[in-house]
Motif scaffolding. Structure first.
Motif, mmCIF file in Angstrom:
data_model
loop_
_atom_site.group_PDB
_atom_site.id
_atom_site.type_symbol
_atom_site.label_atom_id
_atom_site.label_comp_id
_atom_site.label_asym_id
_atom_site.label_seq_id
_atom_site.Cartn_x
_atom_site.Cartn_y
_atom_site.Cartn_z
ATOM 1 N N TYR A 13 -20.108 -29.220 9.365
ATOM 2 C CA TYR A 13 -19.635 -29.330 10.241
ATOM 3 C C TYR A 13 -20.674 -28.751 11.235
ATOM 4 O O TYR A 13 -21.479 -30.173 11.658
ATOM 5 C CB TYR A 13 -18.115 -28.469 10.111
ATOM 6 N N ILE A 14 -21.246 -27.928 10.985
ATOM 7 C CA ILE A 14 -22.024 -27.025 11.145
ATOM 8 C C ILE A 14 -23.046 -27.551 10.670
ATOM 9 O O ILE A 14 -24.559 -28.641 11.808
ATOM 10 C CB ILE A 14 -22.768 -25.825 11.507
ATOM 11 N N ASP A 33 -25.990 -30.508 -0.637
ATOM 12 C CA ASP A 33 -24.705 -30.595 -0.371
ATOM 13 C C ASP A 33 -24.472 -30.964 -1.332
ATOM 14 O O ASP A 33 -24.220 -32.144 -2.351
ATOM 15 C CB ASP A 33 -24.352 -31.225 0.410
ATOM 16 N N ASN A 37 -16.858 -29.034 0.488
ATOM 17 C CA ASN A 37 -16.143 -28.691 1.612
ATOM 18 C C ASN A 37 -16.664 -29.517 3.263
ATOM 19 O O ASN A 37 -16.838 -29.273 3.297
ATOM 20 C CB ASN A 37 -16.346 -27.558 2.374
ATOM 21 N N SER A 38 -16.991 -31.061 1.739
ATOM 22 C CA SER A 38 -17.180 -32.514 3.020
ATOM 23 C C SER A 38 -17.438 -34.253 2.357
ATOM 24 O O SER A 38 -17.401 -33.799 0.956
ATOM 25 C CB SER A 38 -18.867 -31.905 3.462
ATOM 26 N N ASP A 60 -25.567 -28.372 -6.013
ATOM 27 C CA ASP A 60 -25.428 -27.240 -6.177
ATOM 28 C C ASP A 60 -26.353 -25.672 -5.660
ATOM 29 O O ASP A 60 -27.298 -25.980 -6.242
ATOM 30 C CB ASP A 60 -24.364 -26.568 -6.728
ATOM 31 N N VAL A 61 -26.335 -25.533 -5.035
ATOM 32 C CA VAL A 61 -27.128 -24.295 -4.424
ATOM 33 C C VAL A 61 -27.305 -22.981 -5.909
ATOM 34 O O VAL A 61 -28.380 -22.542 -6.140
ATOM 35 C CB VAL A 61 -27.395 -23.141 -3.058
ATOM 36 N N PHE A 82 -27.172 -23.819 5.487
ATOM 37 C CA PHE A 82 -25.693 -23.617 5.737
ATOM 38 C C PHE A 82 -24.552 -23.850 4.198
ATOM 39 O O PHE A 82 -23.564 -23.232 4.768
ATOM 40 C CB PHE A 82 -25.273 -24.506 6.278
ATOM 41 N N LYS A 86 -16.311 -20.530 3.807
ATOM 42 C CA LYS A 86 -16.174 -19.928 4.958
ATOM 43 C C LYS A 86 -14.656 -19.538 4.851
ATOM 44 O O LYS A 86 -14.428 -18.960 6.409
ATOM 45 C CB LYS A 86 -16.566 -20.800 6.172
ATOM 46 N N ASN A 101 -20.616 -18.372 -4.501
ATOM 47 C CA ASN A 101 -21.398 -19.101 -4.020
ATOM 48 C C ASN A 101 -22.185 -18.780 -2.702
ATOM 49 O O ASN A 101 -23.078 -19.137 -2.737
ATOM 50 C CB ASN A 101 -20.106 -20.304 -2.677
ATOM 51 N N TYR A 150 -15.379 -12.688 3.004
ATOM 52 C CA TYR A 150 -16.673 -13.689 3.101
ATOM 53 C C TYR A 150 -17.480 -12.968 3.912
ATOM 54 O O TYR A 150 -18.536 -13.586 3.956
ATOM 55 C CB TYR A 150 -15.487 -14.949 4.124
ATOM 56 N N LYS A 154 -21.961 -12.080 4.142
ATOM 57 C CA LYS A 154 -22.538 -13.097 5.005
ATOM 58 C C LYS A 154 -23.242 -11.152 4.989
ATOM 59 O O LYS A 154 -24.512 -11.097 4.897
ATOM 60 C CB LYS A 154 -22.347 -12.997 5.742
#
Ligand code: NAD
Ligand code: UFG
Length: 354
Positions: A13-14, A33, A37-38, A60-61, A82, A86, A101, A150, A154
């Motif tokens: 999204y962002i 990515d 989730n996209s 994948d990161v 990003f 979330k 993740n 979550y 962060k």
């Protein structure tokens, strides 16, 4: 063409809105990515909007070897990170998935960045790191505390970035603490596409307006706020996207100022910055604004407070203004208009099968 930037989670999204802002600002971008989730359709639409195929790598990161292949094929100035999960509720049910993740993924990314000597990072942090604020508006020095995995993930990444900056002053690390991102691209082609029933307010309201959901439950109407409902700092996602470009410009300016032909390095270190509007809007105010814009009735009922929710949360946006020269411009009406356009053109998001 300006510097090359790696955008992890850039299909989300962002990220997708930020890719457009970066392209408009002249940056060369590579998107990485895992599509957890996209949707590929978002990549197609961003490509259409920017008038060229986006450079996309599926990966994948947490996969260091895959990241190394990317870093050895491109010379990056920096990374906008990003990629992460979330959903607060899911994080309570699956904490290991979230720490893996969001925390392990970031550590792997930082290790690979260090190996390739790419030391500039913009990280997606969140106002959630402030927990229940003692004073409002919330500034970057406000106390941090979190109550769910979550938020902890962060906050843990922020601590890691702080330690890294102390250990080695060649790192330039900007966690951007987003308040409540809403809205969509004004074209109506990209926007937020939640899986299943939305947890967040704006997508829930818009799905009620379009007739996919019957009625909104408003969680709590006895908070000490203007009308008893929760107050949040909603920020248009395209304003938020521009905040990333401003942060990147700042990193560039700080890390290479040309003084009589020589390049001088100024360490940015760890520099957290709020991205919000500085204005609070209540749940009922948002419902009313959305109803006005969409000309739809938004039926609602009052329900119990949601566990973990706070009464009010809004930013002091002064640091972003003073340091980055960035300020949110768009109003609640703009946020509702663009969300409504996206929702009504794409009632099933990116997936026509849904
Ligand atoms: P999103 O889910 O739409 O985008 C995240 C993207 O990251 C997705 O495309 C997903 O496929 C990808 N991804 C997830 N895990 C990955 C991994 N291990 N490797 C590679 N890609 C991975 O979410 P968003 O709303 O665009 O949020 C972006 C970032 O901003 C997230 O880190 C989120 O935690 C943070 N954030 C979001 C909000 C919000 O309300 N949307 C608020 C504060 C912070
Ligand atoms: N709300 C409702 N009904 C709903 C959904 C939400 O009344 O169906 C209310 C909530 O109780 C709250 C307000 O609307 O008062 C906003 O809730 P959201 O879920 O949209 O947003 P939050 O502020 O709870 O959390 C969001 C993200 C978090 C992020 C945080 C701060 O979901 O991931 O903003 O950035 F950490």
């Amino acid at each position: 063409m300006k510097n090359k930037i790696l955008v992890t989670g850039g299909v989300g999204y962002i990220g997708s809105h930020t890719c457009i802002a970066l392209h408009e600002a002249g940056y060369d971008i590579v998107v990485y990515d895992n599509l957890s989730n996209s949707s590929r359709e978002a990549i197609n639409r961003v490509s259409t909007l920017i008038g060229q195929s986006i450079k996309f790598i599926e990966g994948d990161v947490r996969d260091a070897e895959s990241l190394k292949r990317v870093f050895s094929s491109h010379q990056f100035f920096g990374v906008i990170h990003f990629a992460g999960l979330k959903a607060v509720g899911e994080s309570v049910a699956k904490p290991l998935l979230y720490y893996n993740n969001n925390v392990s993924g970031t550590i792997t990314l930082l290790e690979v960045m260090a190996e390739y000597d790419v030391k500039n990072l913009i990280f997606s942090s969140s106002a959630t790191v402030y927990g229940d604020p003692e004073t409002l508006p919330i500034n970057e020095k406000s106390k941090r505390s979190c109550t769910n995995p979550y938020g902890q993930s962060k906050l843990t990444v922020e601590h890691i970035l702080e330690d890294l900056a102390v250990s080695d002053d060649s790192w330039n690390l900007i966690p951007l603490r987003y308040f409540n991102p809403v809205g969509a691209h004004p074209s109506g082609k990209i926007g937020e596409d939640p899986n299943d029933i939305p947890n967040n307010l704006m997508p829930y309201i818009s799905q009620v307006a379009v007739g996919k959901l019957e009625k909104l439950s408003i969680f709590g109407h006895d908070y000490p706020t203007i009308d008893g409902t929760g107050v949040r700092d909603f920020i248009h996602v395209t304003d938020l996207a521009k905040g990333h470009v401003a942060a990147l410009n700042y990193l560039e300016k700080q890390t290479s100022s040309n003084e009589s032909g020589t390049t001088k390095q100024n360490s940015v270190g760890f520099l957290p910055i709020n991205l919000g509007t500085g204005k609070g809007t209540s749940v009922l105010e948002l419902v009313s604004a959305f109803s006005d814009v969409s000309k739809q009735d938004i039926p609602y009922q009052f329900a119990e407070r949601r566990a973990g929710d706070i009464a009010s949360c809004y930013a002091s946006a002064d640091k972003a203004k003073n340091l980055l020269g960035w300020q949110a411009k768009l109003s609640i009406t703009d946020m509702c208009q663009d969300t409504w356009r996206w929702q009504s053109i794409n009632p099933n998001g990116y997936d026509i099968e849904k």
